[in-house]
Motif scaffolding. Structure first.
Motif, PDB file in Angstrom:
ATOM      1  N   VAL A 157      72.513   4.231  14.869  1.00 13.90           N
ATOM      2  CA  VAL A 157      71.943   5.151  13.881  1.00 13.90           C
ATOM      3  C   VAL A 157      70.811   5.906  14.550  1.00 13.90           C
ATOM      4  O   VAL A 157      69.932   5.288  15.167  1.00 13.90           O
ATOM      5  N   ARG A 158      70.856   7.216  14.475  1.00  9.25           N
ATOM      6  CA  ARG A 158      69.834   8.028  15.145  1.00  9.25           C
ATOM      7  C   ARG A 158      69.178   8.998  14.181  1.00  9.25           C
ATOM      8  O   ARG A 158      69.859   9.819  13.575  1.00  9.25           O
ATOM      9  N   HIS A 159      67.883   8.910  14.079  1.00  6.04           N
ATOM     10  CA  HIS A 159      67.072   9.874  13.318  1.00  6.04           C
ATOM     11  C   HIS A 159      67.646  10.163  11.938  1.00  6.04           C
ATOM     12  O   HIS A 159      67.697  11.309  11.506  1.00  6.04           O
ATOM     13  N   LEU A 160      68.082   9.144  11.289  1.00  6.26           N
ATOM     14  CA  LEU A 160      68.733   9.329   9.976  1.00  6.26           C
ATOM     15  C   LEU A 160      67.695   9.675   8.914  1.00  6.26           C
ATOM     16  O   LEU A 160      66.648   9.032   8.798  1.00  6.26           O
ATOM     17  N   VAL A 168      65.145   7.279  10.794  1.00  6.22           N
ATOM     18  CA  VAL A 168      65.401   5.881  11.099  1.00  6.22           C
ATOM     19  C   VAL A 168      66.393   5.799  12.255  1.00  6.22           C
ATOM     20  O   VAL A 168      67.448   6.423  12.215  1.00  6.22           O
ATOM     21  N   SER A 169      66.014   5.085  13.285  1.00  7.95           N
ATOM     22  CA  SER A 169      66.913   4.909  14.428  1.00  7.95           C
ATOM     23  C   SER A 169      66.980   3.436  14.789  1.00  7.95           C
ATOM     24  O   SER A 169      65.948   2.772  14.884  1.00  7.95           O
ATOM     25  N   PHE A 170      68.183   2.923  14.909  1.00  7.74           N
ATOM     26  CA  PHE A 170      68.346   1.563  15.418  1.00  7.74           C
ATOM     27  C   PHE A 170      69.793   1.408  15.834  1.00  7.74           C
ATOM     28  O   PHE A 170      70.641   2.265  15.519  1.00  7.74           O
ATOM     29  N   SER A 171      70.090   0.351  16.535  1.00 11.01           N
ATOM     30  CA  SER A 171      71.480   0.117  16.889  1.00 11.01           C
ATOM     31  C   SER A 171      71.766  -1.369  16.797  1.00 11.01           C
ATOM     32  O   SER A 171      70.863  -2.194  16.885  1.00 11.01           O
ATOM     33  N   THR A 224      70.338  14.445   5.284  1.00  8.28           N
ATOM     34  CA  THR A 224      69.893  15.771   5.715  1.00  8.28           C
ATOM     35  C   THR A 224      69.691  15.871   7.219  1.00  8.28           C
ATOM     36  O   THR A 224      69.562  16.964   7.742  1.00  8.28           O
ATOM     37  N   ALA A 225      69.648  14.742   7.879  1.00 10.07           N
ATOM     38  CA  ALA A 225      69.476  14.826   9.329  1.00 10.07           C
ATOM     39  C   ALA A 225      69.950  13.524   9.953  1.00 10.07           C
ATOM     40  O   ALA A 225      70.085  12.514   9.267  1.00 10.07           O
ATOM     41  N   GLY A 236      58.167   2.392   3.374  1.00 10.98           N
ATOM     42  CA  GLY A 236      58.140   3.780   2.912  1.00 10.98           C
ATOM     43  C   GLY A 236      59.187   4.653   3.564  1.00 10.98           C
ATOM     44  O   GLY A 236      58.919   5.787   3.938  1.00 10.98           O
ATOM     45  N   GLY A 237      60.391   4.130   3.726  1.00 13.34           N
ATOM     46  CA  GLY A 237      61.473   4.949   4.255  1.00 13.34           C
ATOM     47  C   GLY A 237      61.504   5.019   5.774  1.00 13.34           C
ATOM     48  O   GLY A 237      62.404   5.622   6.344  1.00 13.34           O
TER      49      GLY A 237
END
Ligand SMILES: Nc1ncnc2c1ncn2[C@@H]1O[C@H](COP(=O)(O)OP(=O)(O)OP(=O)(O)O)[C@@H](O)[C@H]1O
Ligand SMILES: Nc1ncnc2c1ncn2[C@@H]1O[C@H](COP(=O)(O)OP(=O)(O)OP(=O)(O)O)[C@@H](O)[C@H]1O
Ligand SMILES: [Mg+2]
Ligand SMILES: [Mg+2]
Lengths: 526, 325, 351, 316, 307
Positions: free
Chosen positions: D7-10, D27-30, D65-66, D228-229
């Protein structure tokens, strides 16, 4: 086998019943809501009186004779009359029928004994001289003893396959929405069974029946058709006709004479003068009725009317005259102030007019009276609950005023007895079944009794003249108009209808004279 | 099973209540049938017949509770008395010959409206904001706002009288012999069309909106999301998952609606001269024909209760959750 | 087999605030036509001492809330007595608790989102509580109340939905405090709150006990918080109390298989090794099928056992209802000496 | 090794009337193969939003949105409806928060399990039933319960059924959104044990979501803490437990009273929630990052494998 | 990066405007197109009804002459067969119809509310009995009962209202009971009990305000029912024929054979008015539903929702 356009010679005479949404197979003539045409096409009377032309036609009896003392009457039965099952009609049948009538429904209080001296003769003995009896007795249907005597409880017998002497006795295709009556194979005047049979249709009200009628799907109606010229006649000027002879009961506005100020004849007359009978008959009754006069006999009993009474000034109280009405009220002591009249006790002059909710035309009548009264400063309220509720106030004498029918017979005897005899007056809060306005006059009693005892027409006329005078003086009720016997027909399929030119019967399809029409109509051959 | 018995108990109680109500109502009515008949005859009946008729009809003068017991007993033995306005036809005969048509009309209209409305609702909810969802509800609400009888009369004059497309009255053509043949059945259908149509038009909007809202609520449930996550096909989710659940309130409404349908049918029957008991009831009321009135009311009530009971059974089949409760 | 021992927990010299004896609650479920009775709480006995927090822990549906609702008189118990100052309030106040009683006992509900009517402002809740109990609802009193629970005065004008869960629960506590009660029943007051604010509420409750001497019944699932907050812990299982005693004693040396099972299930990264799965399976079996309890050496009867004392801590007996624990005579003797009131349980024990 | 899920820059927004709420931001993680990745954080911090975004289950008003979501190299956000349907469940399955609500109340367990096989494997009903029975056995439920309706099972059993459903097609990855919140501690523990067993046998990766730090630390290999997101900390679970870097993580850790040791006063999280001009934590931050009073800063790697949303300083 | 601008969570009360409650139902209704159009339509009808004596002075039912005139300059909607002005009848008719509708609506809702609240609040036997009664009334076919009741009470507007209330409350009571029961189960009600509030106060101050939208919905439903059922009764001739209302107008139109004689103008206006009022009410109702049920709210963007 639709009715419309069928002129195959076997077409059925299609008659609607707008007051029966569905049929139930009940041909017991004692039943108040018997299947249609039971008393018209299946069972027959001794004699047929037609109110339209006042003529009496011998039917199952060929002749009848009233005893000089007025205490009995003897009928001679027609030869060769057979029941539809082939058995002959005998005097015993007549005796049996009246015995059953007295047992089940009563009435005929004056009837002492019915005897059959021989198979063709029946004698009715009375307990007092009573001449009006002839119409009642002779108009009564006759039943076959050999069938009915076997029934355990004749009152509850639905008589699904009737045996009668009438022209059309055979019930066929009985459905809740329609049925047919076919020819009686043993009819005593087969030459008059021109039509193949009758078809009766059930309708849930005037609206749907009229729709069928104006659409040409039925031949003959007696339901009220609004604006008949436009909605019916205009569709086929050649064949569509209507005729409303004024032969019905007198419809009165009756004021409770036990209540002030209606106990004052002057007030009753003044109120009567305020009423616009023309508007009532034209608008509320759609022009199908004739205004009444001060004798209460206009229309139905025209031949009994006494010109001296009708033309005298004492008869003016049935003529519309607002000024005279106001003046009469002033004179009687009911003064007007600021457009409103007050009673003697200073309270405003108001009254209720009660009419049953089902009688929409009479509600309109009451509304017009209300408007008329407003012109003389009296406030009227039209109350239109269900008839049952209205009837209770009539019965108990607690009403103010109402639109009420009156007795209707072959002579004015029933009418006058009903509105003026002390014998039918009940005190307030005791149930009355007629004369709800509770007016009685001893003088009238004498005349009424004498009328009943008289066996010749001349004496009867003399007594009726006396009664007219009394009526015009006392104004026991405010006569409004003669209830017409509605009727309309189309002669595309059948001809021979009674008309103003040939008024051999009224256009009613549920009265004693209906059988005359059934035996006169001829199918149109296509 | 317990649920079924419990419901049966309720329906019996409800039936008893309406039975009692039914018994009491006419007895508080002013006037009596004979005077009423007399008033209707308007002069063609003699006053002295009144007492005799009363005797004939066997109007009861026993104490109220005795009448009540007798009444209850006779109802349960199937004896609804003798109609006064149709004297001497037994009430059960009068009703028996007509209730079939009322049921035919009522049930046809009810089922059509319910099926059509529910389908529309399902599709509208599924295509939220689509044409069906935005245009239909207001339209159907508008049509449904008209009184039954008004719409019926309008349809009668427009399609029956003016255009002549449909018969004007009755359940089938006069002269036709009832039977299970194509001619008769198609005739019945053509007569049924307009009356049923008016009832359907008035009621379909309610079904649609109810189903739509219920579907929308169901669509937000987790199990729908779960079904979606499971990769099921949309039609499967729509019908097997969403509609199946959203339908449950409709099923209950179906039973309730039957009572209203009878009402709608009553007005419609009058307009179309449809030979059902609706019109008969009106007549009985106007003629103060207590036995017939009671009989019809009781029959309608019993039919509605029975239908509700059946609906309950169906509901139990459809919703496993109510089975345990 | 040893004699069963009855004891009274009031080892502290003064009389307990509330004594509950044989409290039973059966619910009628189903409609008119199919009534069934469900026993939610079966004859429990316990005391709530003055100025202390008692925790009631147990699995879901074990009847914890039902006890609280009976004590606050939202439910009418089927049997038993609740003595407040020696008077049985179930008898003196038959149908509905009087305001006098509610002045002494108040309740804080589990769900702060549900226990504040969304249509009213915060001020309303406090004002009503004050007014109904005859205290003047001045701005000053309101401010004090708000400050006690760590809120600011300006929140009085807010609607509940404008506050966070923790703030709402503080309002609920303030409402309970408004009548100056002696006992507060708190039914899982933190379970609906965000993890991050739970501790704040627990600390507030501790403060109220320490500073105001208010007694509390703290109902919870969370054994950790019970240990953190409560002086005494009662363990409930299937409508019965199965173990009780000083919180630390109960948690550190759980006796009843159910308590042990409960403790073993709590995730605790710091626990060394944890319980082994075999032991947990045995515990589970013991709890779910007490008739074939794997620990049973033959002395166990199917009947619910009476209380046995297994130890004493901080002056309180640590008792358990399990046949595994025949009472050690010396402890029982010591405890029995201090038991001065006759135990009503004697009449209505095993159910 | 290539991650299963990346997940990248969600960024996900909830667009309401007028104003929009950011459910997840940058949010970025794998998650690697066979790894259990935990996502913790208080209610409303955006955990479910991320789970739903990964499954493409977000419904309006939510909108991505991104950012990107890649699953084994495939771009999940670009999938068409049909591709998505076969991707779901076969590749990635999900266990929802509440088992009560994620089972259709009017269908039997068997029908709902069978659905998966009839849809994805085109099995006949009978065969699907058999497979369903086998699945039930896998989670320790008598296959005879196939005919049962959800309400006839206890909460724990229902949750197990849902887990059985999730592993039906042996997906590469399982998302578990608070799978045990509604359950008893005892049952919760059993379910978690079950999941661990299944994971060991089937070898899928897990994205595990909860707010219970103790549970998470016990179960997961690596974990992220959200606030907070945003992600505020990302680290191997044990390390994070032993030494939380971000003050929020620390506060969370401090919110669970221990079952052993002495009763020490806990501070928990002070009631200073996020407002327009405070992230709520800057007061606790080291002095050198006073510049970020409002925004939560981006994650940065403070030590190998350890990421935290701190601007300066590093480990405390 | 702009994270916080949108991601702010409304935990703390907004500092500025203190007195902001939830936006009122009324205000939200006014913003809804459906509700607004419905409300405007209703307002127009109410105004016409109120102004009838000004717009069409005099007794509208005055019988003049045989009429049946088609619409013209003198009589915009023509005249009835009895020469009454149809426009006047329609305007005056609105008075009775709206009055009856509103009265029935209010009374039936009030009864339903009392029953629903009592049922929900007291529970147990009270609930059992009241629910039983409600269900019985719900199951008994309404119109037949209506017909029978209407026939045996004295006529007049009061009777119509009473009869309609008797037959119309049950459906609403069921809905209100269900709603009240769910609110009764909420902790805040228990909290009020614990605080020491009296039952009546709890019912009306704590439970009732939370049911505003449902009460509104049932009220509107009852008004629709009232207007429609009154028209049906009157059309059957079971109302008070001397009152001018839309139902009696239709009754008279039917009696005068308006459709048969082609006088559609006597028949159409009153029926259309009934439908329009019912439609307006239904639209408002629809909107209330939409507003209070977040799931039904209009969605702005739904483009990317996959099938
Ligand atoms: N009003 C009621 N009617 C019927 N049964 C009830 C009622 N209230 C509670 N019960 C039953 O009583 C038992 C105890 O319930 P209670 O709410 O006291 O449990 P609890 O320990 O508080 O559970 P939880 O931890 O889930 O809150 C449960 O089995 C429940 O189903
Ligand atoms: N349908 C929605 N419309 C508007 N905002 C929403 C919606 N769903 C979620 N949000 C917002 O998105 C944010 C994240 O929600 P999300 O459900 O992902 O939180 P979560 O971490 O799963 O919480 P929980 O632990 O309570 O399940 C929350 O602030 C919430 O207010
Ligand atoms: Mg609880
Ligand atoms: Mg979530």
């Amino acid at each position: 086998a639709g009715a419309a356009g069928d002129t195959s010679r076997d077409q059925l005479l299609t008659v609607p019943r707008e007051d029966m949404g569905t049929f139930t197979r009940n041909f017991n003539p004692f039943s108040p809501k018997v299947g249609p045409m039971t008393k018209e096409a299946i069972y027959e009377p001794l004699m047929v009186h037609s109110p339209a032309d006042g003529k009496d036609t011998p039917w199952l009896a060929t002749k009848w004779e009233q005893a000089k003392d007025g205490r009995s009457i003897t009928f001679t039965l027609r030869d060769g009359v057979k029941w539809s099952d082939g058995k002959p009609l005998t005097a015993a049948d007549v005796v049996y029928t009246f015995g059953l009538q007295k047992k089940l429904l009563g009435g005929f209080d004056y009837l002492d004994k019915v005897t059959a001296p021989d198979a063709h003769t029946v004698t009715f003995a009375f307990n007092k001289p009573f001449s009006p009896s002839v119409y009642e007795i002779a108009g009564h249907f006759i039943l076959p003893e050999h069938i009915w005597a076997k029934i355990k409880d004749p009152a509850k017998f639905t008589n699904p396959d009737p045996v009668g002497t009438g022209p059309y006795t055979k019930v066929e295709k009985f459905e809740s929405q329609s049925f047919e009556l076919r020819k009686n194979p043993s009819y005593w005047q087969p030459e008059k069974q021109h039509i193949a049979g009758l078809r009766l249709l059930a309708f849930s009200g005037n609206d749907s029946a009229n729709l069928a009628f104006t659409n040409g799907e039925v031949d003959w109606t007696q339901s009220f058709v609004p604006d008949i010229e436009k909605s019916f006649v205009a569709k086929d000027k050649k064949h569509n006709h209507y005729w409303f002879p004024a032969t019905g009961a007198m419809i009165n506005w009756q004021l409770n004479t036990t209540k002030a100020p209606f106990d004052d004849p002057a007030v009753r007359k003044a109120l009567s003068m305020a009423v616009d009978r023309d508007k009532i008959t034209k608008v509320a009754m759609n022009g199908y009725a004739n205004p009444a006069d001060c004798t209460g006999l206009a229309g139905t009993y025209d031949s009994w009317r006494d010109a001296s009474v009708v033309n005298s000034p004492s008869c003016d109280w049935t003529k519309h005259d607002v000024k005279a009405a106001a003046k009469a009220l002033d004179a009687a002591g009911y003064k007007e102030k600021g457009g409103k009249r007050t009673l003697k006790n200073g309270k405003p002059f108001t009254l209720d007019i009660s009419v049953g909710s089902a009688s929409s035309d009479w509600i309109s009548v009451a509304n017009i009276i209300k408007q008329n009264l407003a012109e003389v400063g009296i406030t009227a309220n039209v109350k239109s609950p269900d008839w049952a509720a209205v009837q209770t106030t009539y019965d108990m004498g607690t009403f103010d005023s109402g639109i009420v029918w009156s007795g209707n017979g072959a002579t004015p005897y029933e009418f006058y007895r009903g509105v003026m005899s002390t014998k039918v007056v009940q005190p307030v809060n005791k149930k009355a079944t007629e004369n709800y306005h509770r007016f009685g006059d001893k003088k009238a009693d004498q005349l009424i009794d004498a009328f009943a005892a008289a066996t010749d027409e001349k004496t009867q006329h003399a007594k009726a003249d006396g009664l007219q005078k009394l009526f015009a003086e006392d104004a026991p009720v405010v006569p409004l108009f003669t209830g017409p016997e509605w009727g309309a027909y189309t002669d595309t399929r059948f001809t021979g209808w009674p008309t103003a030119q040939n008024p051999y019967a009224t256009l009613s399809n549920r009265s004693v004279s209906t059988v005359l029409i059934l035996t006169t109509l001829k199918p149109v051959r296509g | 099973m317990r649920l079924v018995l419990r419901n049966l108990g309720f329906y019996l109680l409800a039936f008893w209540a309406s039975l009692t109500l039914n018994f009491l109502l006419p007895r508080f009515m002013p006037g009596d049938p004979v005077s009423r008949m007399f008033a209707q005859a308007q002069g063609s009946m003699r006053p002295d017949q009144i007492a005799q008729l009363q005797k004939l009809f066997g109007l009861d003068h026993r104490p109220l509770w005795e009448q009540y017991l007798g009444y209850v007993k006779s109802v349960f033995t199937g004896d609804l008395g003798i109609s006064i306005s149709r004297f001497p036809t037994p009430v059960s005969d009068v009703i028996g010959s007509q209730i079939g048509w009322t049921l035919l009309l009522g049930i046809t209209a009810l089922i059509t409206a319910a099926v059509l409305g529910n389908l529309l609702g399902i599709v509208a909810a599924w295509r939220r904001g689509g044409f069906l969802d935005s245009a239909f509800p207001p339209l159907l609400v508008f049509v449904g706002s008209f009184p039954y009888f008004w719409l019926a009369m309008g349809a009668l004059y427009l399609f029956g009288v003016t255009l002549g497309w449909f018969p004007l009255r009755h359940a089938y053509d006069v002269g036709l012999t009832p039977g299970l043949n194509g001619e008769f059945l198609s005739n019945v259908v053509s007569h049924l069309f307009l009356p049923a149509l008016t009832i359907v038009l008035v009621s379909v909007g309610g079904w649609m909106l109810g189903m739509r809202n219920s579907m929308i609520a169901t669509n937000a449930e987790d199990y729908i999301t779960m079904a979606e996550a499971k990769g099921l096909s949309p039609s499967r989710i729509m019908f097997r998952y969403a509609a199946r659940n959203a339908m449950l309130p409709s099923v209950t409404n179906f039973g309730m609606a039957l009572g209203f349908m009878v009402g709608g049918a009553l007005l419609t029957e009058v307009v179309f001269a449809y030979p059902g008991i609706g019109y008969q009831l009106l007549n009985a009321v106007q003629g103060l024909d207590y036995p017939l009135m009671q009989g019809i009311f009781l029959t309608i009530t019993a039919a509605v209760l029975l239908a509700n009971f059946i609906v309950d059974l169906v509901h139990v089949r459809l919703d496993p959750r109510v089975r345990v409760r | 087999m040893s004699e069963p021992v009855h004891l009274d927990e009031s080892v502290h010299g003064d009389k307990p605030l509330l004594q509950v004896r044989g409290l039973t609650k059966e619910f009628q479920v189903g409609s008119v036509f199919s009534r069934r009775r469900v026993r939610a709480v079966g004859a429990v006995d316990f005391d709530l001492p003055k100025g202390r927090i008692t925790a009631l822990v147990g699995e879901s549906g074990s009847g914890k809330s039902t006890i609280a609702r009976c004590l606050i008189r939202l439910e009418q118990p089927t049997a038993g007595s609740v003595l407040l100052d020696g008077e049985d309030i179930l008898r003196t106040e038959r149908r509905r608790a009087s305001r006098a009683y509610r002045r002494k006992v108040q309740m804080v509900f589990q769900d702060p989102f549900g226990s504040l009517n969304p249509v009213h402002r915060i001020e309303h809740f406090l004002t009503r509580a004050l007014v109904l109990h005859g205290r003047p609802a001045t701005r000053e009193t309101l401010r004090e109340l708000m400050e006690t629970v760590g809120l600011t005065e300006d929140m009085l004008d807010s609607y509940p939905h404008e506050l966070s869960g923790g703030q709402r629960q503080r309002v609920a506590i303030a409402r309970a405090l408004a009548v100056e009660p002696e006992l507060i029943l708190a039914d899982e007051p933190t379970s609906m709150l965000d993890v991050s604010v739970r501790v704040g509420i627990l600390n507030l409750m501790r403060r109220l006990r320490d500073e105001r001497g208010i007694s509390m019944l703290y109902i919870t699932h969370d054994l950790g918080s019970a240990r953190y907050l409560a002086d005494t812990t009662l363990v409930m299982f299937a409508g019965e109390l199965v173990e009780g005693g000083d919180s630390l004693a109960v948690m550190d040396a759980p006796a009843h298989p159910y308590t042990r099972l409960l403790l073993s299930a709590v995730p605790d990264p710091e626990r060394a090794g944890g319980y082994d799965p075999v032991e947990r399976a045995r515990l589970r079996e013991a709890v779910l099928h007490p008739t074939d309890c794997p620990y049973d050496d033959g002395s166990c009867s199917a009947e619910t056992p009476v209380r046995h004392v297994v130890g004493e801590d901080a002056g309180q007996p640590h008792w358990v209802r399990c046949h595994l624990y025949a009472p050690a005579p010396d402890i029982a003797h010591r405890v029995l000496k201090t038991a001065d009131t006759p135990d009503p349980e004697a009449e209505n024990t095993p159910v | 090794m290539e991650p299963v899920l990346d997940v990248r820059h969600l960024r996900v927004e909830y667009r309401g009337d007028g104003r929009s709420v950011v459910g997840a931001d940058d949010v970025s993680f794998s998650v690697g193969p066979g790894e259990i990745f935990g996502l913790a954080g208080e209610s409303g911090c955006g955990k479910s939003t991320i789970a739903n975004a990964v499954m493409r289950l977000l419904k309006p008003p939510a909108e991505i949105t991104a950012g990107s979501v890649r699953f084994q190299g495939r771009d999940v956000l670009a999938m068409g409806a049909k591709e998505l349907r076969s991707f779901r469940w076969r590749e990635i399955a999900m266990v929802f928060q509440s088992a009560m609500n994620s089972l259709n109340p009017v269908l039997t367990i068997g029908e709902q399990l069978g659905d998966i096989f009839t849809t994805h494997e085109k099995l006949k009903r009978r065969a699907a039933r058999e497979r369903a029975g086998a699945l039930l056995e896998l989670v320790g439920i008598d296959p005879g319960r196939l005919k049962a309706y959800p309400h006839q099972l206890s909460g724990g059993m229902r949750q197990r059924v849902v887990i059985a459903m999730a592993v039906a097609l042996e997906p590469r990855m399982l998302i578990m959104d608070e799978p045990t919140t509604a359950l008893d501690v005892v049952v919760q523990q059993e379910i978690m044990a079950q999941i661990r067993d299944l994971q060991r046998d089937l070898g899928f990766s897990v994205l595990f979501i909860t707010h219970d730090m103790s549970l998470m630390v016990e179960l997961s290999d690596r974990m992220g803490v959200m606030y907070g997101g945003r992600l505020v900390e990302l680290a191997p679970a044990r390390e994070l437990f032993a030494q939380p870097l971000h003050p929020y993580t620390e506060a969370l850790m401090n919110a669970f009273p221990p079952l052993t040791g002495p009763r020490a006063e806990l501070t928990g999280l002070f009631d200073a929630p996020r407002t327009a001009d405070s992230c709520g934590f800057h007061v606790r931050c080291p002095a050198d990052r006073a510049d970020c009073s409002a925004n939560i800063p981006d994650l940065r790697e403070v030590a190998p494998g350890r990421w935290a949303a701190l601007t300066g300083g590093g480990a405390r | 990066m702009t994270v916080t601008d949108a991601a702010v969570r409304p935990l703390a009360p907004p500092a500025g405007k203190k007195r902001s409650g939830r936006p009122g139902l009324g205000r939200r209704l006014l913003r809804n197109k459906k509700a607004l159009s419905g409300a405007v339509l209703l307002a127009v009808f109410a105004a016409l009804a109120l102004l009838a004596p000004v717009l069409e002075p005099g007794d509208p039912s005055l019988i003049n002459s045989t009429g049946g005139a088609a619409p013209s300059g003198a009589h915009w909607l023509g005249t009835t067969a009895k020469g009454q002005d149809v426009l006047a009848l329609t305007l005056w008719g609105a008075r009775s119809s709206l009055l009856v509708g509103a009265t029935v609506g209010l009374a039936a809702t009030a009864v339903a509310l009392l029953i629903g609240l009592a049922s929900a609040y007291f529970g147990r036997i009270v609930d059992d009995v009241l629910s039983l009664v409600t269900n019985i009334f719900l199951l008994i076919p309404g119109l037949p009962l209506l017909v029978i009741l209407a026939a045996f009470l004295p006529p007049g507007t009061t009777t119509v209202v009473v009869v309609l209330v008797i037959t119309g409350w049950a459906g609403s009571a069921r809905v209100l009971r269900a709603q009240a029961k769910s609110i009764r189960g909420k902790d805040f009600v228990a909290a009020s009990v614990v605080t020491g509030e009296r039952p009546l106060r709890i019912m009306f101050r704590e439970i009732l305000p939370n049911m505003a939208s449902v009460v509104m919905t049932t009220l509107l439903g009852c008004v629709i029912f009232g207007i429609g059922a009154q028209a049906g009764l009157e059309f059957l001739g079971l109302g008070d024929a001397s009152v001018v209302s839309w139902g009696t107008n239709l009754y008279w139109a039917g009696n005068d054979g308006a459709l048969m004689t082609g006088a559609w103008w006597a028949f159409v206006p009153s029926g259309l008015c009934i439908a329009l009022v019912a439609f307006a009410l239904a639209m408002v109702n629809y909107a209330v539903d939409e507003i209070t049920n977040p799931r039904l709210r209009d969605r702005r963007s739904r483009k990317h929702k996959e099938a």
